[in-house]
Motif scaffolding. Sequence first.
Motif, PDB file in Angstrom:
ATOM      1  N   ALA A 427       6.968  12.166   6.819  1.00  0.00           N
ATOM      2  CA  ALA A 427       5.818  11.524   6.166  1.00  0.00           C
ATOM      3  C   ALA A 427       5.812  11.812   4.672  1.00  0.00           C
ATOM      4  CB  ALA A 427       4.521  12.016   6.787  1.00  0.00           C
ATOM      5  N   GLY A 428       6.080  13.068   4.323  1.00  0.00           N
ATOM      6  CA  GLY A 428       6.068  13.433   2.903  1.00  0.00           C
ATOM      7  C   GLY A 428       7.098  12.638   2.130  1.00  0.00           C
ATOM      8  N   GLU A 429       8.283  12.510   2.714  1.00  0.00           N
ATOM      9  CA  GLU A 429       9.351  11.752   2.037  1.00  0.00           C
ATOM     10  C   GLU A 429       8.987  10.281   1.910  1.00  0.00           C
ATOM     11  OE1 GLU A 429      13.045  12.513   4.062  1.00  0.00           O
ATOM     12  OE2 GLU A 429      13.221  14.497   3.118  1.00  0.00           O
ATOM     13  N   ALA A 430       8.445   9.734   2.991  1.00  0.00           N
ATOM     14  CA  ALA A 430       8.112   8.308   2.980  1.00  0.00           C
ATOM     15  C   ALA A 430       6.991   8.023   1.983  1.00  0.00           C
ATOM     16  CB  ALA A 430       7.714   7.848   4.382  1.00  0.00           C
ATOM     17  N   ALA A 431       5.999   8.911   1.944  1.00  0.00           N
ATOM     18  CA  ALA A 431       4.866   8.705   1.027  1.00  0.00           C
ATOM     19  C   ALA A 431       5.356   8.745  -0.422  1.00  0.00           C
ATOM     20  CB  ALA A 431       3.796   9.767   1.264  1.00  0.00           C
ATOM     21  N   ALA A 432       6.226   9.717  -0.710  1.00  0.00           N
ATOM     22  CA  ALA A 432       6.744   9.829  -2.077  1.00  0.00           C
ATOM     23  C   ALA A 432       7.564   8.587  -2.442  1.00  0.00           C
ATOM     24  CB  ALA A 432       7.599  11.088  -2.203  1.00  0.00           C
ATOM     25  N   ALA A 433       8.370   8.115  -1.513  1.00  0.00           N
ATOM     26  CA  ALA A 433       9.201   6.937  -1.776  1.00  0.00           C
ATOM     27  C   ALA A 433       8.330   5.703  -2.019  1.00  0.00           C
ATOM     28  CB  ALA A 433      10.157   6.690  -0.610  1.00  0.00           C
ATOM     29  N   TYR A 434       7.263   5.616  -1.251  1.00  0.00           N
ATOM     30  CA  TYR A 434       6.356   4.476  -1.414  1.00  0.00           C
ATOM     31  C   TYR A 434       5.766   4.466  -2.832  1.00  0.00           C
ATOM     32  CZ  TYR A 434       1.837   2.093  -1.254  1.00  0.00           C
ATOM     33  OH  TYR A 434       0.754   1.319  -1.548  1.00  0.00           O
ATOM     34  N   VAL A 435       5.330   5.628  -3.288  1.00  0.00           N
ATOM     35  CA  VAL A 435       4.700   5.701  -4.608  1.00  0.00           C
ATOM     36  C   VAL A 435       5.713   5.393  -5.714  1.00  0.00           C
ATOM     37  CG1 VAL A 435       3.460   7.184  -6.232  1.00  0.00           C
ATOM     38  CG2 VAL A 435       2.955   7.325  -3.789  1.00  0.00           C
ATOM     39  N   THR A 436       6.931   5.919  -5.548  1.00  0.00           N
ATOM     40  CA  THR A 436       7.975   5.657  -6.544  1.00  0.00           C
ATOM     41  C   THR A 436       8.226   4.159  -6.688  1.00  0.00           C
ATOM     42  OG1 THR A 436       9.000   7.699  -5.830  1.00  0.00           O
ATOM     43  CG2 THR A 436      10.346   6.272  -7.196  1.00  0.00           C
ATOM     44  N   GLY A 437       8.149   3.458  -5.592  1.00  0.00           N
ATOM     45  CA  GLY A 437       8.477   2.031  -5.611  1.00  0.00           C
ATOM     46  C   GLY A 437       7.338   1.135  -6.071  1.00  0.00           C
ATOM     47  N   LEU A 438       6.171   1.708  -6.359  1.00  0.00           N
ATOM     48  CA  LEU A 438       5.025   0.869  -6.712  1.00  0.00           C
ATOM     49  C   LEU A 438       5.117   0.357  -8.147  1.00  0.00           C
ATOM     50  CD1 LEU A 438       1.811   2.664  -5.391  1.00  0.00           C
ATOM     51  CD2 LEU A 438       2.713   0.449  -4.711  1.00  0.00           C
ATOM     52  N   ALA A 439       4.854  -0.931  -8.323  1.00  0.00           N
ATOM     53  CA  ALA A 439       4.860  -1.484  -9.676  1.00  0.00           C
ATOM     54  C   ALA A 439       3.529  -1.163 -10.350  1.00  0.00           C
ATOM     55  CB  ALA A 439       5.075  -2.983  -9.613  1.00  0.00           C
ATOM     56  N   GLN A 440       2.472  -1.161  -9.564  1.00  0.00           N
ATOM     57  CA  GLN A 440       1.147  -0.960 -10.106  1.00  0.00           C
ATOM     58  C   GLN A 440       0.371  -0.055  -9.173  1.00  0.00           C
ATOM     59  OE1 GLN A 440      -0.753  -4.704 -10.660  1.00  0.00           O
ATOM     60  NE2 GLN A 440      -2.244  -3.872 -12.087  1.00  0.00           N
ATOM     61  N   ARG A 441      -0.388   0.884  -9.733  1.00  0.00           N
ATOM     62  CA  ARG A 441      -1.107   1.816  -8.867  1.00  0.00           C
ATOM     63  C   ARG A 441      -2.551   1.398  -8.689  1.00  0.00           C
ATOM     64  NH1 ARG A 441       1.637   7.316  -9.713  1.00  0.00           N
ATOM     65  NH2 ARG A 441      -0.295   8.185  -8.951  1.00  0.00           N
ATOM     66  N   PRO A 442      -3.016   1.446  -7.448  1.00  0.00           N
ATOM     67  CA  PRO A 442      -4.431   1.135  -7.211  1.00  0.00           C
ATOM     68  C   PRO A 442      -5.308   2.176  -7.920  1.00  0.00           C
ATOM     69  CG  PRO A 442      -3.207   1.345  -5.137  1.00  0.00           C
ATOM     70  CD  PRO A 442      -2.300   1.805  -6.224  1.00  0.00           C
ATOM     71  N   VAL A 443      -6.449   1.748  -8.432  1.00  0.00           N
ATOM     72  CA  VAL A 443      -7.347   2.698  -9.096  1.00  0.00           C
ATOM     73  C   VAL A 443      -8.640   2.854  -8.294  1.00  0.00           C
ATOM     74  CG1 VAL A 443      -6.488   2.350 -11.438  1.00  0.00           C
ATOM     75  CG2 VAL A 443      -8.280   0.847 -10.530  1.00  0.00           C
ATOM     76  N   ILE A 444      -9.259   3.998  -8.452  1.00  0.00           N
ATOM     77  CA  ILE A 444     -10.535   4.244  -7.783  1.00  0.00           C
ATOM     78  C   ILE A 444     -11.638   3.503  -8.548  1.00  0.00           C
ATOM     79  CG2 ILE A 444     -12.267   6.010  -7.315  1.00  0.00           C
ATOM     80  CD1 ILE A 444     -10.078   7.928  -6.592  1.00  0.00           C
ATOM     81  N   THR A 445     -12.386   2.683  -7.854  1.00  0.00           N
ATOM     82  CA  THR A 445     -13.458   1.931  -8.519  1.00  0.00           C
ATOM     83  C   THR A 445     -14.768   2.711  -8.451  1.00  0.00           C
ATOM     84  OG1 THR A 445     -14.102   0.837  -6.472  1.00  0.00           O
ATOM     85  CG2 THR A 445     -12.418  -0.255  -7.797  1.00  0.00           C
ATOM     86  N   ASP A 446     -15.635   2.466  -9.423  1.00  0.00           N
ATOM     87  CA  ASP A 446     -16.943   3.134  -9.421  1.00  0.00           C
ATOM     88  C   ASP A 446     -17.726   2.771  -8.164  1.00  0.00           C
ATOM     89  OD1 ASP A 446     -16.329   4.220 -11.793  1.00  0.00           O
ATOM     90  OD2 ASP A 446     -17.479   2.786 -13.007  1.00  0.00           O
ATOM     91  N   GLU A 447     -17.550   1.539  -7.756  1.00  0.00           N
ATOM     92  CA  GLU A 447     -18.295   1.083  -6.593  1.00  0.00           C
ATOM     93  C   GLU A 447     -17.923   1.887  -5.343  1.00  0.00           C
ATOM     94  OE1 GLU A 447     -17.559  -3.008  -5.948  1.00  0.00           O
ATOM     95  OE2 GLU A 447     -18.899  -3.080  -4.200  1.00  0.00           O
TER      96      GLU A 447
END
Length: 601
Positions: A427-447
Amino acid sequence: EGGIERHQYDVVVVGAGGAGLRAAIAAHEAGAETAIVCKSLLGKAHTVMAEGGIAAAMGNRWPEDNWEVHFRDTMRGGKMLNHWRMAQLHAQEAPERVMELEDWGALFDRTEDGLISQRDFGGHKYARLAHVGDRTGLEMIRTLQQRAVQVGIDVFMECTVTDLLKDDAGALSGVFGYWRETGRFVTIEAPAVVLATGGIGKSFKVTSNSWEYTGDGHALALRAGASLINMEFVQFHPTGMVWPPSVKGLLVTESVRGDGGILKNSEGKRFMFDYIPDFFKAETADTEEEADRWYDDKKNNRRPPELLPRDEVARAINSEIKAGRGSPHGGIYLDIASRRDPDFIRKRLPSMYHQFKELADVDITQEPMEIGPTCHYVMGGIEVDPDTELSSVTGLYAVGECSGGMHGSNRLGGNSLSDLLVFGRRAGEAAAAYVTGLAQRPVITDESVRAGEWSALTPFQVEGGDNPYTIQQELQQTMNDLVGIIRTAEELEQALVRIEELKQRAQQMSVEGHRQYNPGWHLALDLRNMLIVSESIAKAALARQESRGGHTRDDFPATDHEAWGHKNLVVRLDEAGTGVTLAEQALPEMPDELKTYFEET
Ligand code: FAD
């Protein structure tokens, strides 16, 4: 109150048991900025309580052992409902994960030849559990923790996650939680979250689990849109303490039986011979003589019936107690005193020796213990992809006890610690790989933050409602009495009615005082999770009209392969978002080459 404390990482791991620590180490090694959040102090997870050992087919005691035998044992133990691919990966990779722990400094007990020693446990054909006396979990957590801290992973201790956050497009963006001490809120932005929150035992009155195990990860995942499987399967460990009442449910390790302990009723009869199911007849001794010879000569003798899988032993004990052959405090006897000499017992089972001496004033080297079944482990959990532990929500991973599929309808002892390591790393490896491959990161919204705050603070808004402790007690009693070891449709229906009532009352709970260290408020937040998890268990248990593994229906006592051997029950959040719905789902098809391991039975 000013702004909320905010942090940012690539991967946030919720839970610091073996699964969470192993996942965090892997994510960090793969280059991800990683944080671990845990509800209590670092090191105080269930993993630390694990006594018996880590199952891994290293073949140190029995060269005949290999991953194929371990895979077969695991699938048979789970009554073939396990996800075959998880059981395969687990059996194949567990030995490497144990060796790696040793490289990181874990000191296992040794064989005469200096190899890692392996002990016998129920359902495992060969002595397979790598162990450190009866304190294996402690050594495992010590090693992983040291490694995690050494490599510089940040830890948020005594911080409870109450919500998973999503951005406007619906992508996972991080977690929302509170500090136990101050009650202040905190958010951690991260595109990938690994849930490793452990079990659900606190929903039952008699349990070996500690206060933290309120099914938080299960509930967080459900609310985020992921699915749960196998929820009807709850493991009742055959041997928990029954006396004194203050420690009722506390675990008595299976190693007592692995090391020679036997079960007796009030008539002094070694009753397990009366409870050998057909499914296990071929591999179980049918005389005391053969059973006793097995400890020294496993090649020419079959295993003692005390070492049948846990569901079988728990049911047998339950039947003996019900038939009036129980011990004075409503248990049954577990006797190692008359079987092994005091030195052996104190050396092999030091924690058990002290536990009984200190808590029950019983010297286990001289007299039998009184024991009875206790809610121990949940096989059910978040449905994940076997290779990556990704749930059905992008960016959300789950490992360890809060994930489902690996153990099918019943987990073999020792297979949890290995599960944590094998899938934690993946899981740790897969999660890290997923993040590396992201073009854009989701942001936390105030809502989303406001929604998290609002729902966490609700219990303070209500006056004159139920106190969370009352609701918790009623829920625990309900689950114990109506969704316990032996189930019927009538009782499960009753349980669902009560859970529904409790859910209504929980919406109107009130808590007193302030946000600074306020256990009543914390419980109120945990209760939402306990209720939805309990509902999931009861609904799935009602639907599955057969008995299999950790699920026994008095009204459907047979295992019905035809009707139920090829499907899982899947739980999802309902449309209103307040309850759950159930669906049937076909089991993944096992490849033919693996099927051959089961042909002779
Ligand atoms: P845990 O070790 O349970 O850790 C969960 C973590 O999640 C904790 O850090 C907790 O604080 C955190 N957490 C939970 N909710 C939140 C939240 N909302 N926010 C933040 N953090 C949260 N298995 C074996 O294989 N062999 C054995 O010998 C064995 N013996 C056992 C003995 C006992 C007494 C018990 C209770 C279990 C035993 N088991 C054994 C089972 C095994 O220990 C557990 O299944 C396993 O340790 C679970 O590990 P985990 O990493 O999934 O979760």
